[in-house]
Scaffold this active site. Structure first.
Site, PDB file in Angstrom:
ATOM      1  N   ARG A   1      10.444 -11.881 -16.585  1.00 16.94           N
ATOM      2  CA  ARG A   1      11.005 -12.327 -15.329  1.00 16.94           C
ATOM      3  C   ARG A   1      10.242 -12.084 -14.056  1.00 16.94           C
ATOM      4  O   ARG A   1      10.761 -11.406 -13.164  1.00 16.94           O
ATOM      5  CB  ARG A   1      12.743 -12.254 -15.065  1.00 16.94           C
ATOM      6  CG  ARG A   1      13.319 -12.748 -16.272  1.00 16.94           C
ATOM      7  CD  ARG A   1      14.710 -12.567 -15.876  1.00 16.94           C
ATOM      8  NE  ARG A   1      15.782 -13.292 -17.052  1.00 16.94           N
ATOM      9  CZ  ARG A   1      16.901 -13.216 -17.108  1.00 16.94           C
ATOM     10  NH1 ARG A   1      17.585 -12.725 -15.797  1.00 16.94           N
ATOM     11  NH2 ARG A   1      17.724 -13.722 -17.892  1.00 16.94           N
TER      12      ARG A   1
ATOM     13  N   ASP B   1      20.945  -5.342 -13.271  1.00 20.07           N
ATOM     14  CA  ASP B   1      20.832  -6.702 -13.076  1.00 20.07           C
ATOM     15  C   ASP B   1      19.397  -6.993 -12.810  1.00 20.07           C
ATOM     16  O   ASP B   1      18.531  -6.442 -12.977  1.00 20.07           O
ATOM     17  CB  ASP B   1      21.920  -7.245 -12.069  1.00 20.07           C
ATOM     18  CG  ASP B   1      21.976  -9.062 -12.538  1.00 20.07           C
ATOM     19  OD1 ASP B   1      21.182  -9.315 -13.401  1.00 20.07           O
ATOM     20  OD2 ASP B   1      22.803  -9.452 -12.176  1.00 20.07           O
TER      21      ASP B   1
END
Length: 437
Positions: A315, A256
């Site tokens: 990100r 993740d």
């Protein structure tokens, strides 16, 4: 007297990057000759975490609440001891939270081959999720197995805590720190190797082709306030995405994020860290939905400064709602690079005085990625040594995603701002775990 030169500054008897941090904040003269790093607090004006009450972590801990740990069980016991009384936990060596095998977490009856056979898109299709599957189904058994891993690798960090690595090689392998609903936490000088999700879920409806979705960030700041992440290193370690298999034509994604800041978290400073070799790296605000907006709007105030973002896909960070100040960071793009800053729902990003090193053929327009209409401030940034208007080049290279200039606020919580041209030499030399000693 031993003289150490760090970031181009002669420091004197203080050592390396520790001395630089003190010099930048203007507190060096007040520190002892050999400062106790475990008792250090965030300096005044050092980013959003300095707002209001500031961030002191466990600096006020008495002797009974100072621990040195070398195992996962001892670390979790130290976290739990004494409730929210100020505590300092010194991590010595690499603590392996990935010690048990994936098979040890699997509940009786779980069979991955049966899972693949049952949910093969050729059998299951691509228009229905697995969420309603009963407990005795392959998906239900996957959920139960995942719950076992979840309970083992997550560690809840209480308020008023400092977690600090001892020396150069301290950290965690496969752990997920949960800084959740608490105030006043410091995490410094630690290496984090991303947890490997043993039981990713297949979602046939995630994109037209479906996706494997995983859990477990190395650190999650969830509804917490006044958190300082400093001189840490985040990587995928021995399990980069390139080593992961594919099923149903999609990568079997077992990672993740490296650091997520969500659910109304506020007043966070991330300084002098290394974020490396990862895909979806840092998420600030995890949804555009109305329920999430009600929690996040007016919060998610985060500062990033003097961090190295190396060989990431995207990100760094992706922002929703938050007032994010990102300055004096170095971004080094590698293969598979998609973007650095994600401009999301109601975000107010200020990105200034940063340096970007992009490979040949990668346009500077890729640094910014527009997800929602939200103005951004992006001044005094250098790409491959050239002063570059990131908004202008983005709009020229990606005319379908025109960005507006002006985030609507001006950061004031900053220490010394270094010239952007000097950032690569400064950050590459002193960011990351093992640089405090």
């Amino acid at each position: 007297m031993r003289t150490q030169k760090c970031h181009g500054r002669v420091i004197g008897t203080l050592v390396g990057c520790t001395a630089l941090a003190l010099a930048v904040t203007g507190t060096a003269s007040a520190q002892p000759r050999h400062p106790d790093l475990a008792h250090q607090t965030l300096a005044a004006n050092d980013g959003w975490a300095a707002s209001g009450t500031g961030t002191t972590g466990g600096a006020a801990a008495d002797r009974a609440h100072v621990y040195t740990v070398t195992t996962w069980d001892a670390f979790k016991a130290a976290l739990a001891d004494g409730g929210t009384a100020p505590k300092i936990i010194k991590v010595k060596g690499t603590i392996d939270a990935d010690g048990p095998s994936c098979a040890s977490f699997a509940v009786p009856g779980y069979d991955f081959d049966a899972y693949l056979k049952t949910y093969d898109p050729a059998v299951w299709g691509r228009d229905k999720t697995l969420d309603a599957e009963p407990d005795d189904s392959p998906e239900g058994l996957r959920r139960a197995s995942a719950a076992r891993q979840d309970a083992y690798i997550k560690a809840d960090v209480p308020a008023n805590t400092t977690i600090i690595g001892v020396g150069r090689n301290a950290g965690f392998k496969g752990a997920s720190l949960q800084i959740k609903g608490v105030d006043n936490v410091i995490v410094r000088n630690l290496g984090f190797e991303s947890p490997l999700d043993c039981f990713p879920q297949w979602d046939p409806t995630d994109t037209a082709d479906g996706n494997w979705n995983s859990e477990y960030d190395s650190a999650v700041i969830y509804g917490a306030t006044h958190v300082w992440m400093d001189h840490d290193t985040f990587t995928d370690g021995d399990h980069p995405d390139s080593t992961l298999p594919h099923y149903f034509g999609r990568i079997y994604e077992q990672h993740d994020g490296e650091l997520d800041i969500v659910k109304g978290a506020d007043y966070v400073t991330a300084s002098w860290n290394v974020f490396a070799d990862h895909d979806k790296t840092i998420l600030i605000g995890n949804s555009d939905g109305a329920a999430t907006a009600a929690v996040d709007r007016g919060h998610l105030k985060v500062t990033f400064h003097h961090n190295l973002f190396s060989n990431l896909v995207e990100r760094a960070p992706r922002v929703r709602f938050g007032q994010v100040d990102s300055y004096n960071n170095h971004f080094v793009a590698g293969d598979g690079y998609s973007y650095s800053y994600g401009i999301g729902m109601e975000s107010q990003l200020v990105a200034e005085h940063n340096a970007f090193t992009l490979p040949a053929g990668t346009g500077a327009g890729h640094v910014l990625k527009k997800w929602k209409e939200a103005p951004v401030t992006a001044d005094d940034n250098y790409v491959n040594g050239t002063l570059t208007d990131l908004i202008a080049v983005h709009n020229a290279e990606v005319p379908g995603e025109v960005l507006q200039s002006g985030a609507g606020w001006t950061p004031t919580l900053r220490t010394k701002v270094d010239p952007a041209m000097r950032v690569p030499g400064i950050v590459d030399h002193c960011a990351g775990a093992g640089r405090l000693r």
